[in-house]
Design an enzyme around this catalytic site. Sequence first.
Site, short mmCIF file in Angstrom:
data_model
loop_
_atom_site.label_atom_id
_atom_site.label_comp_id
_atom_site.label_asym_id
_atom_site.label_seq_id
_atom_site.Cartn_x
_atom_site.Cartn_y
_atom_site.Cartn_z
N HIS A 58 0.88 -1.28 -0.05
CA HIS A 58 0.12 -0.16 -0.03
C HIS A 58 0.88 1.25 0.08
O HIS A 58 0.33 2.66 0.31
CB HIS A 58 -1.04 0.03 1.27
CG HIS A 58 -1.73 -1.24 1.42
ND1 HIS A 58 -2.54 -1.81 0.42
CD2 HIS A 58 -1.70 -2.24 2.30
CE1 HIS A 58 -3.10 -2.87 0.81
NE2 HIS A 58 -2.56 -3.08 2.00
N HIS A 220 -6.95 -4.95 -1.64
CA HIS A 220 -6.36 -6.03 -1.87
C HIS A 220 -6.76 -6.93 -2.99
O HIS A 220 -7.03 -8.15 -2.94
CB HIS A 220 -6.24 -7.07 -0.43
CG HIS A 220 -6.02 -6.39 0.78
ND1 HIS A 220 -6.93 -5.70 1.63
CD2 HIS A 220 -4.88 -6.01 1.23
CE1 HIS A 220 -6.20 -4.99 2.49
NE2 HIS A 220 -5.00 -5.20 2.59
#
Lengths: 331, 331, 196, 196
Positions: A58, A220
Amino acid sequence: MKKIINDPANVVDEMLDGLVRGYPQYVERIPNTGAIIRSNKASMQGKVGIVSGGGSGHEPAHPGYVGKGMLSGAVAGQVFTSPTPDQIYAAIKAVNTGSGVFLVVKNYSGDVMNFDMAKDMAELDDIPVKSIVVDDDIAVKDSLYTQGRRGVAGTVFMHKILGAAADQGATLDELDALAQKVLPNIKTIAVALSAATVPEVGKPGFELADDEIEYGVGIHSEPGYRREKLQPSKALVAELVGKIDDEQHLTADKQYAVLVNGMGATPLMEQYIFTHDLLNNLGDRGIKPAFTKIGNYMTSIDMAGISLTIFELADPQWLDYLNYPVETIAW
Amino acid sequence: MKKIINDPANVVDEMLDGLVRGYPQYVERIPNTGAIIRSNKASMQGKVGIVSGGGSGHEPAHPGYVGKGMLSGAVAGQVFTSPTPDQIYAAIKAVNTGSGVFLVVKNYSGDVMNFDMAKDMAELDDIPVKSIVVDDDIAVKDSLYTQGRRGVAGTVFMHKILGAAADQGATLDELDALAQKVLPNIKTIAVALSAATVPEVGKPGFELADDEIEYGVGIHSEPGYRREKLQPSKALVAELVGKIDDEQHLTADKQYAVLVNGMGATPLMEQYIFTHDLLNNLGDRGIKPAFTKIGNYMTSIDMAGISLTIFELADPQWLDYLNYPVETIAW
Amino acid sequence: MTKLTVTTAQQWLDGFAAAIAAHKDYLSELDTPIGDGDHGSNMARGLTAVQAAIDGQDFAGLKDLFKAVAMALISKVGGASGPLYGTAFLEMAKLGDQDADLGHLLDAALAGIRKRGGAAPGDKTLVDVWTPVVEAVKAGSLTQTVVDDAVNSTKDMVARKGRASYLGERSVGHLDPGSVSSGYLFTALIATGVFA
Amino acid sequence: MTKLTVTTAQQWLDGFAAAIAAHKDYLSELDTPIGDGDHGSNMARGLTAVQAAIDGQDFAGLKDLFKAVAMALISKVGGASGPLYGTAFLEMAKLGDQDADLGHLLDAALAGIRKRGGAAPGDKTLVDVWTPVVEAVKAGSLTQTVVDDAVNSTKDMVARKGRASYLGERSVGHLDPGSVSSGYLFTALIATGVFA
Ligand SMILES: Nc1ncnc2c1ncn2[C@@H]1O[C@H](COP(=O)(O)OP(=O)(O)O)[C@@H](O)[C@H]1O
Ligand SMILES: Nc1ncnc2c1ncn2[C@@H]1O[C@H](COP(=O)(O)OP(=O)(O)O)[C@@H](O)[C@H]1O
Ligand SMILES: [Mg+2]
Ligand SMILES: [Mg+2]
Ligand SMILES: [Mg+2]
Ligand SMILES: [Mg+2]
């Protein structure tokens, strides 16, 4: 899979090393862990520490937000995998200067459980720890009987608010109350043009046709709520703002902060165009955001897409917190 | 082509609008032009103005560097197309506070000619103007008889150095001398994993197979010097550092600043891994950079790839300039 | 009452590690449509660490053995499965040396899992395998069919915990990856012959 | 001596604009292997602006007409071709009302192009079309063959100016896009019948 990496098994380790060696003025790494903490130790003295973290992939989250005025530490797990309690605990110990530590956790089973276990460990050491579980992703139906909603890009606003308050001397209890008050005001929703490829998996988390997009995906590659033909930016904005409006009635007499967040492979050109349409859409509702941020802040490796976060500034002080100066790599 | 846009013909206009409306504290747009100038007018008083610019598609370059301590204005052309002289001239006029204006131009025929014409226009108005033509891309053979080398990511360092000096009161002549001295110390070279897609063209500037990379590409999908099979990050670093070393002998007794620059679609994960290998490679040569920056600073729309800039800090003051505080969207 | 010894437990863990290694990709594939595609790598990373921690070691009792296993899982797996499997072994370690009855051990493990993750039976998590299996062990009637049925029962459930819960109704029709890996755990236990 | 009138010049520009519109994609394609793929869109944007500036307007003389054309090109095209074509028309505007001899006009335009861009004949730029064409106009012998040969001559040259120069030897084998668009300019000029 076409990536600038060496061994897929080492991406997190090498990435964290590159990061801390490139930015020694901001961050350092607790050896043999994924815990990244502030280099500026003096800035933490007498303050409550703020520790966040989660799976890697991330970037710049979460190490990019470590520094004076924002996080004290960020713990990186394997790609898309929550970090382990011992590493979170190492970060907690390292940043505690006696005033306790506040944890920012995103609402995933793994994160929640690992951070909980780390909290248990810290409490055995008499370090006071409190935490907030961020669940800003409105794409997911909420319910008492389920895991609830995911924590996504809105978490960055939570970091900023708590970091500013902590830097100004807020106590652990005050931070806890602040976090609870802020949380229901942050709403996020995303649209993807392509999924992320986890290096160890080697192929995208899902496949979208050349002209297809998916609304409501997670960070995700969790599937979203609808797949359809690619739409103009204006239409994407209308869909995402509409969903947020359903949740959190947007009105002209309130103040808002917005975050237009690129997922990793979407260039700023598209993010700025999306922002243009967003500000038009909000403008039609009589709303001019008091704070705007545009860029890659909570990515999903090389996913193409954008998430939109709208944060209702229910307390005028929150705007000051957002504008409070920080010394970080990425805010 | 899968992009978050509306009409391909309007991308620049909408993008600039999104940008200035999102960041009114830093920038504003001169109506009906691609000229983006500082909102903080007081910060320009009595200082030489610094104006840069070029084709769009390199976001956050160049508007992202407009603000106190860095650029006074940035002029955006159509995608990959130099801006026109009247727009550059509008920016020059807007930022001149009586001390003249310094232009940072990248070495492309179009940019050079359009900025030259703007300079002619400004001189007719008695605004003193000087300029530097940045040509840091060592992938191109240099020669007196040709256009010479392209200006690429190293231009960002030029902005930073000149912006800091101007903010501290350097005169137009001093900036000119400084720019001339800095220029030969900045060297850049890139590797691409995929080419950029210009919205109005609709397909990538070149095609690379799933396992192919190209060394030496430019920031407008200009072809590079060699195509080969995808290599590990370590090997990419060895190739790029080797090329820079051939040009600018890298030695342990000198100070360097490095910029690891993502081309638009390459995630930070890969950029940090590349940095890890870069710092190892330089370390083996006894070099520890005095300054490092990693991120998307001079992109090529949605190109995947990385460029490496190594800047020899021949004057110790340059490091202070690099660390000098700025108020911009993207530095 | 079925007694567990250190030797049998080590056999059990070896069998579990072998099954995870053999089905690593399959577990990650199961985790792709309704999760994030990493359950196989998570478990494989964990069991590699477990083997490094216990291989060739002499453990005085179940307590030390299970503690080593728990620490390896907790500090290497991450994600949801790390704390869950880790907690299971930690709870068994707590009882370990006083009480080697498999029914009691697994009962404590399951209570730990439920406390840690908050999942109830029917939520489409590994709790749906552990619950009937522990019942059967306590009743002295664990068979491979009990395990297989439990694993398969997760297919038609709507997920209410873990990543699959984000999908709501669309999680139906997929096996729960954590249940499949728990299935391997109990298949390996049966294979030790402890119930024979 | 070939005289140019406002009417003929407007016809010329209309023909040029039509040719650019018709070949927009082709010009960008030529600009792809050895440039950045935008020459067609650049020129089309420019000629659309030129037509908006001159269509239905009454110009007192060539000076005003060419000035309007130059300003439209300079302020709308950008890139390399904007300043070059713009400068060409600006230089012709400077002579415009005193001297309507095509040879003189084009001679001044070419001098402006060379000064602005610094390219010499043989550098694989539009100078390689303008140079023989202007020679031929001055000698009273411009034909379509002269234009076509000049355009084709750029194919085997090594680029030394403009983006194509970054390719060095690899620029050989490709027509220069700016030369092709200049070819359309002169083809449109011949089509006005001014030389007939
Ligand atoms: N709250 C929970 N309680 C019990 N089991 C859970 C819970 N959350 C997840 N699980 C189990 O964990 C499995 C997923 O593990 P894994 O993929 O390794 O972790 P992650 O979901 O963090 O990627 C699920 O299949 C499910 O069986
Ligand atoms: N220095 C120069 N002198 C003369 N002509 C040039 C020069 N540089 C470029 N050109 C011409 O410009 C053409 C390219 O124009 P265009 O594609 O519109 O601009 P850009 O190269 O900026 O994208 C080339 O084909 C060439 O004929
Ligand atoms: Mg995971
Ligand atoms: Mg161009
Ligand atoms: Mg998983
Ligand atoms: Mg071009």
